[in-house]
Design a protein around this motif. Structure first.
Motif, PDB file in Angstrom:
ATOM      1  N   GLY A  43     -14.051   1.143 -17.753  1.00 26.52           N
ATOM      2  CA  GLY A  43     -13.950   0.198 -18.854  1.00 26.52           C
ATOM      3  C   GLY A  43     -12.869  -0.850 -18.720  1.00 26.52           C
ATOM      4  N   ARG A  44     -12.220  -0.953 -17.561  1.00 31.52           N
ATOM      5  CA  ARG A  44     -11.153  -1.919 -17.391  1.00 31.52           C
ATOM      6  C   ARG A  44     -11.673  -3.229 -16.780  1.00 31.52           C
ATOM      7  NH1 ARG A  44      -5.473   0.128 -15.455  1.00 31.52           N
ATOM      8  NH2 ARG A  44      -4.851  -1.104 -17.263  1.00 31.52           N
ATOM      9  N   SER A  45     -10.983  -4.306 -17.078  1.00 31.61           N
ATOM     10  CA  SER A  45     -11.252  -5.600 -16.441  1.00 31.61           C
ATOM     11  C   SER A  45     -10.369  -5.693 -15.208  1.00 31.61           C
ATOM     12  CB  SER A  45     -10.929  -6.745 -17.407  1.00 31.61           C
ATOM     13  OG  SER A  45     -11.097  -7.995 -16.777  1.00 31.61           O
ATOM     14  N   VAL A  46     -10.996  -5.813 -14.029  1.00 24.59           N
ATOM     15  CA  VAL A  46     -10.271  -5.641 -12.769  1.00 24.59           C
ATOM     16  C   VAL A  46     -10.493  -6.825 -11.842  1.00 24.59           C
ATOM     17  CG1 VAL A  46      -9.830  -4.087 -10.831  1.00 24.59           C
ATOM     18  CG2 VAL A  46     -10.741  -3.169 -12.981  1.00 24.59           C
ATOM     19  N   LEU A  47      -9.400  -7.288 -11.228  1.00 21.24           N
ATOM     20  CA  LEU A  47      -9.481  -8.297 -10.177  1.00 21.24           C
ATOM     21  C   LEU A  47      -9.038  -7.668  -8.865  1.00 21.24           C
ATOM     22  CD1 LEU A  47      -9.753 -11.253  -9.110  1.00 21.24           C
ATOM     23  CD2 LEU A  47      -7.325 -11.538  -9.678  1.00 21.24           C
ATOM     24  N   VAL A  48      -9.863  -7.814  -7.825  1.00 20.00           N
ATOM     25  CA  VAL A  48      -9.491  -7.374  -6.486  1.00 20.00           C
ATOM     26  C   VAL A  48      -9.169  -8.616  -5.666  1.00 20.00           C
ATOM     27  CG1 VAL A  48     -10.175  -6.105  -4.425  1.00 20.00           C
ATOM     28  CG2 VAL A  48     -11.000  -5.364  -6.670  1.00 20.00           C
ATOM     29  N   GLN A  71     -14.030 -14.641  -8.873  1.00 18.85           N
ATOM     30  CA  GLN A  71     -15.471 -14.683  -9.053  1.00 18.85           C
ATOM     31  C   GLN A  71     -15.939 -13.376  -9.683  1.00 18.85           C
ATOM     32  OE1 GLN A  71     -15.908 -16.232  -4.627  1.00 18.85           O
ATOM     33  NE2 GLN A  71     -17.908 -16.211  -5.616  1.00 18.85           N
ATOM     34  N   ALA A  72     -16.790 -13.490 -10.695  1.00 18.29           N
ATOM     35  CA  ALA A  72     -17.317 -12.289 -11.340  1.00 18.29           C
ATOM     36  C   ALA A  72     -18.319 -11.601 -10.415  1.00 18.29           C
ATOM     37  CB  ALA A  72     -17.986 -12.659 -12.658  1.00 18.29           C
ATOM     38  N   ILE A  73     -18.226 -10.281 -10.323  1.00 14.75           N
ATOM     39  CA  ILE A  73     -19.138  -9.482  -9.524  1.00 14.75           C
ATOM     40  C   ILE A  73     -20.104  -8.784 -10.474  1.00 14.75           C
ATOM     41  CG2 ILE A  73     -19.341  -7.697  -7.758  1.00 14.75           C
ATOM     42  CD1 ILE A  73     -17.619 -10.111  -6.935  1.00 14.75           C
ATOM     43  N   ASP A  74     -21.387  -8.944 -10.229  1.00 14.35           N
ATOM     44  CA  ASP A  74     -22.402  -8.352 -11.102  1.00 14.35           C
ATOM     45  C   ASP A  74     -22.543  -6.859 -10.803  1.00 14.35           C
ATOM     46  OD1 ASP A  74     -24.477  -7.739 -12.745  1.00 14.35           O
ATOM     47  OD2 ASP A  74     -25.991  -8.933 -11.700  1.00 14.35           O
ATOM     48  N   ILE A  75     -22.014  -6.035 -11.688  1.00 13.26           N
ATOM     49  CA  ILE A  75     -22.115  -4.585 -11.514  1.00 13.26           C
ATOM     50  C   ILE A  75     -23.015  -3.966 -12.588  1.00 13.26           C
ATOM     51  CG2 ILE A  75     -19.871  -4.402 -10.381  1.00 13.26           C
ATOM     52  CD1 ILE A  75     -18.692  -3.458 -13.039  1.00 13.26           C
ATOM     53  N   SER A  76     -23.819  -4.797 -13.230  1.00 13.40           N
ATOM     54  CA  SER A  76     -24.628  -4.330 -14.361  1.00 13.40           C
ATOM     55  C   SER A  76     -25.677  -3.303 -13.946  1.00 13.40           C
ATOM     56  CB  SER A  76     -25.313  -5.519 -15.044  1.00 13.40           C
ATOM     57  OG  SER A  76     -26.156  -6.208 -14.117  1.00 13.40           O
ATOM     58  N   LYS A  77     -26.112  -3.352 -12.679  1.00 15.28           N
ATOM     59  CA  LYS A  77     -27.150  -2.421 -12.217  1.00 15.28           C
ATOM     60  C   LYS A  77     -26.576  -1.114 -11.684  1.00 15.28           C
ATOM     61  CE  LYS A  77     -30.361  -6.153 -11.049  1.00 15.28           C
ATOM     62  NZ  LYS A  77     -31.157  -6.803  -9.967  1.00 15.28           N
ATOM     63  N   LEU A  78     -25.255  -1.031 -11.650  1.00 15.89           N
ATOM     64  CA  LEU A  78     -24.603   0.185 -11.157  1.00 15.89           C
ATOM     65  C   LEU A  78     -24.194   1.071 -12.328  1.00 15.89           C
ATOM     66  CD1 LEU A  78     -22.137  -1.382  -8.542  1.00 15.89           C
ATOM     67  CD2 LEU A  78     -24.436  -0.491  -8.108  1.00 15.89           C
ATOM     68  N   ALA A  79     -24.025   2.349 -12.020  1.00 14.24           N
ATOM     69  CA  ALA A  79     -23.497   3.251 -13.037  1.00 14.24           C
ATOM     70  C   ALA A  79     -22.110   2.808 -13.472  1.00 14.24           C
ATOM     71  CB  ALA A  79     -23.454   4.678 -12.492  1.00 14.24           C
ATOM     72  N   ASN A  83     -19.919   1.085 -18.724  1.00 17.92           N
ATOM     73  CA  ASN A  83     -18.852   1.415 -19.684  1.00 17.92           C
ATOM     74  C   ASN A  83     -18.073   0.203 -20.169  1.00 17.92           C
ATOM     75  OD1 ASN A  83     -19.425   4.166 -19.623  1.00 17.92           O
ATOM     76  ND2 ASN A  83     -18.147   4.495 -17.814  1.00 17.92           N
ATOM     77  N   GLY A  84     -18.629  -0.976 -19.972  1.00 16.00           N
ATOM     78  CA  GLY A  84     -17.998  -2.171 -20.526  1.00 16.00           C
ATOM     79  C   GLY A  84     -16.928  -2.798 -19.666  1.00 16.00           C
ATOM     80  N   GLY A  85     -16.715  -2.278 -18.469  1.00 13.09           N
ATOM     81  CA  GLY A  85     -15.719  -2.863 -17.584  1.00 13.09           C
ATOM     82  C   GLY A  85     -16.247  -4.095 -16.874  1.00 13.09           C
ATOM     83  N   ALA A  86     -15.352  -4.807 -16.185  1.00 18.73           N
ATOM     84  CA  ALA A  86     -15.736  -6.017 -15.453  1.00 18.73           C
ATOM     85  C   ALA A  86     -14.977  -6.063 -14.135  1.00 18.73           C
ATOM     86  CB  ALA A  86     -15.443  -7.265 -16.281  1.00 18.73           C
TER      87      ALA A  86
END
Length: 380
Positions: A43-48, A71-79, A83-86
């Motif tokens: 559920g955290r907003s994370v920058l790598v 750049q936003a990474i699309d993780i919507s199709k992953l488990a 949980n609302g993270g980005a």
């Protein structure tokens, strides 16, 4: 002496900055990206942020490339995306970061333009030894103070000398305060900036002679650059001190990433000692590509059971059972060797928490692969 297990999930939940450090070729970039994905899954907003120009982080995230901006990474199709993270990714552009600092600290437009037009600046802002690491720390500070992300995971640059990331500011300051530089600038300081053109015109004959011996244009560019840059030096130094304070806070942590090999573990040991000497927080050590063994009794029972089942299916294959047992034994021996190497390295005996990550059997080419590796990081 058994090692303390590293609680990576606790680190991901509680820290604001995680810096993955180690030599090249030990899975450091993959580890940094996987940690980011794990934190996003919680559920955290994370920058790598990667400082490695090889663009491996982009590939691991399923992208063609990364830019200097997040750049936003699309993780919507992953488990991990349920949980609302980005998750965001970016790659350091050393020159753009240096340009930003010049724009911030230059005393006026004339000085700013003089630096941007200077030939030596073109070199120092992109390829001077240590400039990439120095600018990386500046970029981390800039991002952290913006408070746009819950967590920033930094994939530090691979190097033969793992301390470059920490030493870079000191090397840069030594460059500005060195004896050679003071000698070089002395005549310019004597005449002052207003008399700089007059000095050069009056010294033209001498400087022409120097040009034949040393390449005057180079010395000229170098002198002019440092002369203008000295006005900004104090601002750079103060900012670097704030970066150092940021990295020493309790919500920052360094993670050592290595392989179960004496050379890699030895480098982790040197880095660990330096971090402790600088009073910088060490979260633990991640050892990638470890051969994992079952206990001898479990190994024997499982081997014989699996071999028996296979032998029933492939009757007539002489020696199959023996070859399978030899393969199991070889894997077991490799695991024992890795365990011995890790447990007997000095860094493992200094109460550092360790997470052993088993061999991952395939290359990572997609976010799904990255998610699978993330599971290995936490023992799933």
């Amino acid at each position: 002496m058994s090692a303390v297990n590293l609680d990576l999930l606790e680190l991901l939940d509680s820290k604001r900055i995680l810096l993955c450090c180690g030599s090249g070729g030990v899975g450091k970039t993959t580890t940094a990206a996987s940690l980011g994905l794990l934190a996003a899954s919680r559920g955290r907003s994370v920058l790598v942020l990667t400082i490695d120009p090889a663009k491996r982080l982009a590939q691991a995230m399923g992208l063609d490339n990364l830019s200097h901006e997040p750049q936003a990474i699309d993780i919507s199709k992953l488990a991990a995306g349920k949980n609302g993270g980005a998750l965001y990714g970016m790659m350091l552009d050393t020159k753009r970061t240096f340009d930003f600092l010049v724009e911030r600290y230059a005393p006026n437009e004339e000085a700013r333009q003089a630096i941007f037009d200077n030939h030596y600046y073109q070199h120092i802002s992109s390829s001077l030894a240590g400039s990439r690491e120095f600018m990386a720390m500046e970029r981390v500070y800039e991002i952290a103070t913006e408070n746009r992300y819950d967590l920033v995971v930094v994939d530090t640059p691979p190097s033969q000398h793992a301390l470059d990331f920490i030493d870079a500011p000191k090397r840069m300051f030594d460059l500005f305060e060195g004896r050679f530089l003071k000698v070089l600038l002395k005549p310019y300081k004597v005449v002052g900036k207003s008399g700089l053109k007059l000095f050069k015109r009056g010294s033209e004959r001498s400087l022409k002679f120097l040009e034949k011996l040393t390449g005057y244009q180079f010395l000229n560019d170098l002198s002019e650059f440092f002369l203008v840059f000295t006005d900004m030096f104090e601002g750079f130094k103060q900012r670097s001190e704030r970066v150092r304070e940021l990295l020493g806070q309790s919500d920052s942590s360094f993670l050592l990433v290595c392989a179960p090999e004496p050379a890699s573990l030895g480098q982790a040991q040197r880095f660990f000692q330096r971090l402790r000497g600088e009073d910088l927080p060490v979260g633990g050590m991640i050892v990638n590509r470890v051969h994992i063994a079952r206990g001898p009794e479990q190994l024997s029972a499982s081997c014989h059971q699996e071999v028996a089942e296979l032998a029933d299916k492939v009757q007539g294959k002489a020696g199959l059972a023996q070859r399978l047992l030899e393969t199991y034994q070889e894997q077991h021996d490799l695991a024992l060797a890795d365990q011995y190497t890790i447990e007997n390295t000095p860094v493992a005996q200094q109460k550092i928490a360790i997470q052993k990550v088993p061999h991952f059997e395939r290359d990572l080419h997609s976010l799904e692969d990255l998610e699978a590796f993330a599971g290995k990081l936490v023992g799933n």
